[in-house]
Motif scaffolding. Structure first.
Motif, short mmCIF file in Angstrom:
data_model
loop_
_atom_site.label_atom_id
_atom_site.label_comp_id
_atom_site.label_asym_id
_atom_site.label_seq_id
_atom_site.Cartn_x
_atom_site.Cartn_y
_atom_site.Cartn_z
N ALA A 145 2.56 -14.40 -23.58
CA ALA A 145 2.74 -15.67 -23.89
C ALA A 145 2.81 -15.87 -25.49
O ALA A 145 1.89 -15.25 -26.20
N GLY A 146 3.65 -16.48 -26.07
CA GLY A 146 3.71 -16.95 -27.50
C GLY A 146 4.44 -15.71 -28.21
O GLY A 146 4.74 -16.37 -29.49
N GLN A 147 4.88 -14.85 -27.66
CA GLN A 147 5.52 -13.71 -28.24
C GLN A 147 6.98 -13.92 -28.45
O GLN A 147 7.56 -14.53 -27.44
N ARG A 148 7.70 -13.62 -29.42
CA ARG A 148 9.07 -13.76 -29.47
C ARG A 148 9.84 -12.46 -29.12
O ARG A 148 9.65 -11.33 -29.53
N VAL A 149 10.66 -12.70 -28.22
CA VAL A 149 11.27 -11.63 -27.54
C VAL A 149 12.93 -11.69 -27.60
O VAL A 149 13.46 -12.84 -27.19
N SER A 150 13.57 -10.79 -28.15
CA SER A 150 15.05 -10.76 -28.22
C SER A 150 15.50 -9.76 -27.43
O SER A 150 15.14 -8.49 -27.41
N ILE A 151 16.49 -9.95 -26.24
CA ILE A 151 17.22 -8.98 -25.27
C ILE A 151 18.46 -8.75 -25.81
O ILE A 151 19.36 -9.76 -25.81
N VAL A 152 18.72 -7.50 -26.17
CA VAL A 152 20.00 -7.15 -26.66
C VAL A 152 20.67 -6.61 -25.18
O VAL A 152 20.41 -5.50 -24.47
N LYS A 153 21.95 -7.27 -24.99
CA LYS A 153 22.33 -7.07 -23.80
C LYS A 153 24.01 -7.33 -23.83
O LYS A 153 24.50 -7.72 -24.71
N GLY A 154 24.71 -7.12 -22.65
CA GLY A 154 26.15 -7.55 -22.50
C GLY A 154 26.25 -9.13 -22.01
O GLY A 154 25.09 -9.86 -21.54
N ARG A 155 27.43 -9.68 -22.25
CA ARG A 155 27.52 -11.03 -21.83
C ARG A 155 27.61 -11.23 -20.40
O ARG A 155 27.92 -10.38 -19.38
N GLY A 156 26.60 -12.11 -19.83
CA GLY A 156 26.45 -12.37 -18.33
C GLY A 156 25.48 -11.45 -18.00
O GLY A 156 24.51 -11.27 -18.66
N GLY A 157 25.73 -10.96 -16.68
CA GLY A 157 24.60 -10.09 -16.23
C GLY A 157 23.62 -10.75 -15.48
O GLY A 157 23.53 -12.21 -15.54
N ARG A 158 22.52 -10.04 -15.02
CA ARG A 158 21.10 -10.88 -14.60
C ARG A 158 20.18 -11.51 -15.63
O ARG A 158 20.37 -11.10 -16.61
N ALA A 159 20.00 -12.54 -15.04
CA ALA A 159 18.99 -13.09 -15.92
C ALA A 159 17.43 -13.21 -15.45
O ALA A 159 16.57 -13.61 -16.30
N LEU A 160 17.20 -12.15 -14.47
CA LEU A 160 15.90 -12.02 -14.22
C LEU A 160 14.77 -11.75 -15.30
O LEU A 160 13.82 -12.37 -15.56
N LEU A 161 15.09 -10.84 -16.37
CA LEU A 161 14.38 -10.31 -17.32
C LEU A 161 13.95 -11.52 -18.30
O LEU A 161 12.87 -11.86 -18.40
N ALA A 162 14.99 -12.28 -18.90
CA ALA A 162 14.92 -13.63 -19.62
C ALA A 162 14.13 -14.58 -18.72
O ALA A 162 13.24 -15.30 -19.50
#
Length: 251
Positions: A123-140
Protein backbone atom coordinates in the motif's frame (compact mmCIF):
# COMPACT_ATOMS: atom_id res chain seq x y z
CA UNK A 1 23.67 -34.78 -30.93
CA UNK A 2 20.95 -37.43 -30.53
CA UNK A 3 18.20 -38.89 -32.66
CA UNK A 4 15.42 -38.52 -30.08
CA UNK A 5 13.29 -36.47 -32.51
CA UNK A 6 14.41 -38.13 -35.73
CA UNK A 7 11.69 -38.04 -38.35
CA UNK A 8 9.60 -35.43 -36.55
CA UNK A 9 8.68 -32.10 -38.15
CA UNK A 10 7.89 -29.56 -35.42
CA UNK A 11 6.35 -26.11 -35.74
CA UNK A 12 8.23 -23.55 -33.62
CA UNK A 13 5.82 -20.63 -33.51
CA UNK A 14 7.43 -18.06 -31.23
CA UNK A 15 8.76 -14.71 -32.49
CA UNK A 16 11.73 -15.05 -34.85
CA UNK A 17 14.33 -13.48 -32.55
CA UNK A 18 13.38 -15.92 -29.78
CA UNK A 19 12.96 -19.07 -31.86
CA UNK A 20 16.58 -19.76 -32.80
CA UNK A 21 17.47 -21.58 -29.59
CA UNK A 22 14.62 -24.08 -29.73
CA UNK A 23 15.05 -24.62 -33.47
CA UNK A 24 18.72 -25.44 -32.89
CA UNK A 25 17.89 -27.86 -30.06
CA UNK A 26 15.35 -29.66 -32.25
CA UNK A 27 17.90 -30.00 -35.04
CA UNK A 28 20.49 -31.32 -32.58
CA UNK A 29 17.95 -33.95 -31.50
CA UNK A 30 17.46 -35.07 -35.10
CA UNK A 31 14.17 -33.27 -35.70
CA UNK A 32 13.12 -30.88 -38.45
CA UNK A 33 12.00 -27.50 -37.08
CA UNK A 34 9.41 -25.53 -39.02
CA UNK A 35 10.46 -22.04 -37.92
CA UNK A 36 7.31 -20.13 -38.82
CA UNK A 37 6.72 -17.29 -36.31
CA UNK A 38 3.10 -16.77 -35.32
CA UNK A 39 3.97 -13.50 -33.58
CA UNK A 40 5.90 -10.33 -34.31
CA UNK A 41 7.10 -7.92 -31.62
CA UNK A 42 6.87 -4.30 -32.71
CA UNK A 43 8.08 -1.37 -30.58
CA UNK A 44 5.73 1.24 -29.17
CA UNK A 45 7.31 4.69 -28.99
CA UNK A 46 6.90 6.54 -25.70
CA UNK A 47 7.72 9.98 -24.35
CA UNK A 48 10.06 8.77 -21.62
CA UNK A 49 10.18 12.20 -20.01
CA UNK A 50 6.65 11.49 -18.79
CA UNK A 51 7.67 8.26 -17.04
CA UNK A 52 8.23 9.07 -13.37
CA UNK A 53 10.27 7.40 -10.65
CA UNK A 54 8.96 4.28 -8.92
CA UNK A 55 9.50 2.19 -5.83
CA UNK A 56 9.20 -0.90 -8.02
CA UNK A 57 9.82 -1.52 -11.69
CA UNK A 58 8.33 -4.87 -12.74
CA UNK A 59 9.34 -6.45 -16.05
CA UNK A 60 6.88 -9.10 -17.18
CA UNK A 61 8.88 -10.63 -20.06
CA UNK A 62 12.16 -10.70 -21.93
CA UNK A 63 10.49 -8.70 -24.70
CA UNK A 64 9.62 -6.00 -22.17
CA UNK A 65 13.26 -5.77 -21.08
CA UNK A 66 14.65 -5.65 -24.60
CA UNK A 67 12.19 -3.09 -25.92
CA UNK A 68 12.35 -0.85 -22.84
CA UNK A 69 16.13 -0.57 -22.72
CA UNK A 70 16.36 -0.14 -26.47
CA UNK A 71 14.35 3.06 -26.01
CA UNK A 72 15.46 4.15 -22.54
CA UNK A 73 18.87 2.70 -21.53
CA UNK A 74 18.80 4.27 -18.06
CA UNK A 75 15.32 3.12 -17.14
CA UNK A 76 16.52 1.04 -14.18
CA UNK A 77 17.79 4.20 -12.44
CA UNK A 78 14.20 5.42 -12.13
CA UNK A 79 13.24 2.71 -9.63
CA UNK A 80 14.41 1.74 -6.16
CA UNK A 81 13.99 -1.97 -6.86
CA UNK A 82 13.51 -4.24 -9.87
CA UNK A 83 11.30 -7.32 -10.13
CA UNK A 84 11.11 -9.87 -12.93
CA UNK A 85 8.65 -12.56 -13.94
CA UNK A 86 10.45 -15.62 -15.28
CA UNK A 87 14.05 -16.72 -15.63
CA UNK A 88 14.39 -15.43 -19.19
CA UNK A 89 13.32 -11.99 -18.01
CA UNK A 90 15.85 -12.05 -15.18
CA UNK A 91 18.55 -13.23 -17.58
CA UNK A 92 17.83 -10.32 -19.93
CA UNK A 93 18.20 -7.91 -17.00
CA UNK A 94 21.35 -9.61 -15.74
CA UNK A 95 22.91 -9.21 -19.18
CA UNK A 96 22.54 -5.48 -18.61
CA UNK A 97 24.12 -5.73 -15.14
CA UNK A 98 20.80 -4.93 -13.47
CA UNK A 99 20.12 -6.49 -10.08
CA UNK A 100 16.76 -8.19 -9.68
CA UNK A 101 15.44 -7.83 -6.14
CA UNK A 102 12.41 -10.12 -6.51
CA UNK A 103 11.50 -12.98 -8.84
CA UNK A 104 9.12 -15.89 -8.19
CA UNK A 105 11.01 -19.11 -7.55
CA UNK A 106 7.98 -21.34 -8.03
CA UNK A 107 6.34 -19.96 -11.15
CA UNK A 108 6.58 -17.64 -14.12
CA UNK A 109 3.32 -15.70 -14.17
CA UNK A 110 1.56 -12.80 -12.46
CA UNK A 111 0.03 -15.08 -9.85
CA UNK A 112 3.48 -16.24 -8.76
CA UNK A 113 4.76 -12.68 -8.38
CA UNK A 114 1.71 -11.63 -6.40
CA UNK A 115 2.34 -14.41 -3.88
CA UNK A 116 5.70 -12.88 -2.91
CA UNK A 117 5.76 -11.10 0.45
CA UNK A 118 7.13 -7.92 -1.14
CA UNK A 119 3.93 -7.48 -3.14
CA UNK A 120 1.40 -8.46 -0.50
CA UNK A 121 1.99 -5.42 1.73
CA UNK A 122 2.51 -2.72 -0.87
CA UNK A 123 0.00 0.00 0.00
CA UNK A 124 1.19 3.48 -0.94
CA UNK A 125 4.11 2.31 -3.06
CA UNK A 126 4.63 3.39 -6.66
CA UNK A 127 4.80 0.46 -9.08
CA UNK A 128 5.54 0.66 -12.81
CA UNK A 129 4.82 -2.46 -14.87
CA UNK A 130 6.83 -2.73 -18.09
CA UNK A 131 4.86 -4.83 -20.55
CA UNK A 132 3.37 -5.22 -23.99
CA UNK A 133 0.21 -3.50 -25.11
CA UNK A 134 -2.90 -5.31 -23.95
CA UNK A 135 -2.46 -8.65 -22.25
CA UNK A 136 -3.69 -9.64 -18.81
CA UNK A 137 -4.72 -6.99 -16.29
CA UNK A 138 -4.45 -9.26 -13.24
CA UNK A 139 -1.12 -7.91 -11.97
CA UNK A 140 -2.04 -4.23 -12.16
CA UNK A 141 -5.58 -4.74 -10.85
CA UNK A 142 -4.44 -6.80 -7.87
CA UNK A 143 -1.68 -4.37 -6.89
CA UNK A 144 -4.16 -1.50 -7.05
CA UNK A 145 -6.56 -3.38 -4.79
CA UNK A 146 -3.68 -3.80 -2.37
CA UNK A 147 -3.20 -0.04 -2.30
CA UNK A 148 -0.29 0.47 -4.70
CA UNK A 149 -0.13 3.33 -7.18
CA UNK A 150 0.30 1.49 -10.46
CA UNK A 151 1.39 2.71 -13.89
CA UNK A 152 1.68 0.54 -16.99
CA UNK A 153 4.55 1.22 -19.39
CA UNK A 154 3.64 -0.45 -22.67
CA UNK A 155 6.80 -0.72 -24.77
CA UNK A 156 5.76 -3.14 -27.52
CA UNK A 157 2.78 -4.58 -29.30
CA UNK A 158 2.15 -8.02 -30.69
CA UNK A 159 1.18 -8.53 -34.32
CA UNK A 160 0.29 -11.39 -36.64
CA UNK A 161 3.03 -11.82 -39.27
CA UNK A 162 1.93 -11.38 -42.87
CA UNK A 163 2.36 -14.55 -44.93
CA UNK A 164 1.24 -15.21 -48.46
CA UNK A 165 -1.21 -18.02 -49.10
CA UNK A 166 1.56 -19.85 -50.97
CA UNK A 167 3.95 -19.63 -48.01
CA UNK A 168 1.34 -21.16 -45.72
CA UNK A 169 0.44 -23.79 -48.28
CA UNK A 170 4.07 -24.91 -48.51
CA UNK A 171 4.54 -24.79 -44.73
CA UNK A 172 1.54 -26.98 -43.99
CA UNK A 173 1.49 -29.19 -47.10
CA UNK A 174 3.89 -31.67 -45.53
CA UNK A 175 3.13 -33.53 -42.33
CA UNK A 176 3.25 -31.73 -38.97
CA UNK A 177 4.25 -34.06 -36.14
CA UNK A 178 4.15 -31.56 -33.26
CA UNK A 179 3.78 -27.87 -32.42
CA UNK A 180 4.83 -25.51 -29.64
CA UNK A 181 3.04 -22.44 -28.29
CA UNK A 182 4.52 -20.14 -25.66
CA UNK A 183 1.63 -17.74 -25.03
CA UNK A 184 -2.06 -17.26 -25.59
CA UNK A 185 -1.42 -14.65 -28.27
CA UNK A 186 0.88 -17.04 -30.14
CA UNK A 187 -1.77 -19.74 -29.89
CA UNK A 188 -4.52 -17.49 -31.26
CA UNK A 189 -2.34 -16.57 -34.21
CA UNK A 190 -1.43 -20.20 -34.84
CA UNK A 191 -5.13 -20.94 -35.14
CA UNK A 192 -5.53 -18.08 -37.62
CA UNK A 193 -2.60 -19.33 -39.71
CA UNK A 194 -3.88 -22.90 -39.72
CA UNK A 195 -7.27 -21.73 -40.93
CA UNK A 196 -9.42 -24.62 -42.11
CA UNK A 197 -6.62 -27.20 -41.92
CA UNK A 198 -8.48 -28.95 -39.09
CA UNK A 199 -6.50 -32.18 -39.33
CA UNK A 200 -3.42 -30.36 -38.03
CA UNK A 201 -5.26 -29.55 -34.78
CA UNK A 202 -4.76 -33.22 -33.88
CA UNK A 203 -0.95 -32.97 -33.86
CA UNK A 204 0.63 -32.90 -30.37
CA UNK A 205 0.86 -29.34 -29.04
CA UNK A 206 3.33 -28.43 -26.27
CA UNK A 207 2.42 -25.30 -24.29
CA UNK A 208 4.03 -23.56 -21.31
CA UNK A 209 1.16 -23.21 -18.82
CA UNK A 210 -2.20 -24.65 -17.91
CA UNK A 211 -3.80 -21.33 -18.82
CA UNK A 212 -2.50 -21.66 -22.39
CA UNK A 213 -3.52 -25.33 -22.43
CA UNK A 214 -7.10 -24.42 -21.52
CA UNK A 215 -7.13 -21.84 -24.30
CA UNK A 216 -5.83 -24.43 -26.75
CA UNK A 217 -8.64 -26.80 -25.86
CA UNK A 218 -11.20 -24.06 -26.47
CA UNK A 219 -9.67 -23.44 -29.91
CA UNK A 220 -10.02 -27.11 -30.81
CA UNK A 221 -6.50 -28.51 -30.35
CA UNK A 222 -6.95 -32.09 -29.22
CA UNK A 223 -3.55 -33.28 -27.89
CA UNK A 224 -2.20 -30.63 -25.56
CA UNK A 225 0.62 -31.09 -23.05
CA UNK A 226 2.11 -28.59 -20.60
CA UNK A 227 5.90 -28.44 -20.30
CA UNK A 228 7.46 -28.37 -16.84
CA UNK A 229 8.92 -24.90 -17.44
CA UNK A 230 8.66 -22.28 -20.21
CA UNK A 231 12.30 -22.46 -21.35
CA UNK A 232 13.67 -24.08 -24.49
CA UNK A 233 15.19 -27.05 -22.64
CA UNK A 234 11.86 -27.92 -21.02
CA UNK A 235 10.01 -27.59 -24.33
CA UNK A 236 12.54 -29.89 -25.97
CA UNK A 237 12.18 -32.44 -23.18
CA UNK A 238 8.39 -32.39 -23.51
CA UNK A 239 8.71 -32.96 -27.26
CA UNK A 240 11.08 -35.88 -26.72
CA UNK A 241 8.74 -37.44 -24.16
CA UNK A 242 5.80 -37.02 -26.53
CA UNK A 243 7.83 -38.59 -29.33
CA UNK A 244 8.59 -41.54 -27.07
CA UNK A 245 4.93 -42.04 -26.24
CA UNK A 246 4.05 -41.94 -29.94
CA UNK A 247 6.69 -44.58 -30.66
CA UNK A 248 5.25 -46.92 -28.02
CA UNK A 249 1.63 -46.23 -28.93
CA UNK A 250 0.85 -44.43 -25.65
CA UNK A 251 0.15 -40.97 -27.08
Amino acid sequence: MSNALRGWRIWVSRAAHQARGLCALIEDAGGEPLCLPALEIRPVSLDWSLVGDSDWLIFVSRNAVEQAFEQCPGLDRRAARIAAIGRATRAALSQRNITVAEMPADGFDSESLLRLAAFRDIAGQRVSIVKGRGGRALLADTLRRRGARVASIEVYRRALPAYSAETLRRAFADRLDAMTATSGEVLDNMSRLLGERRALYDAPLIVVSQRVADRAARLGFTRVEVSREPGDAALLQALIEQRGRNSTGKA
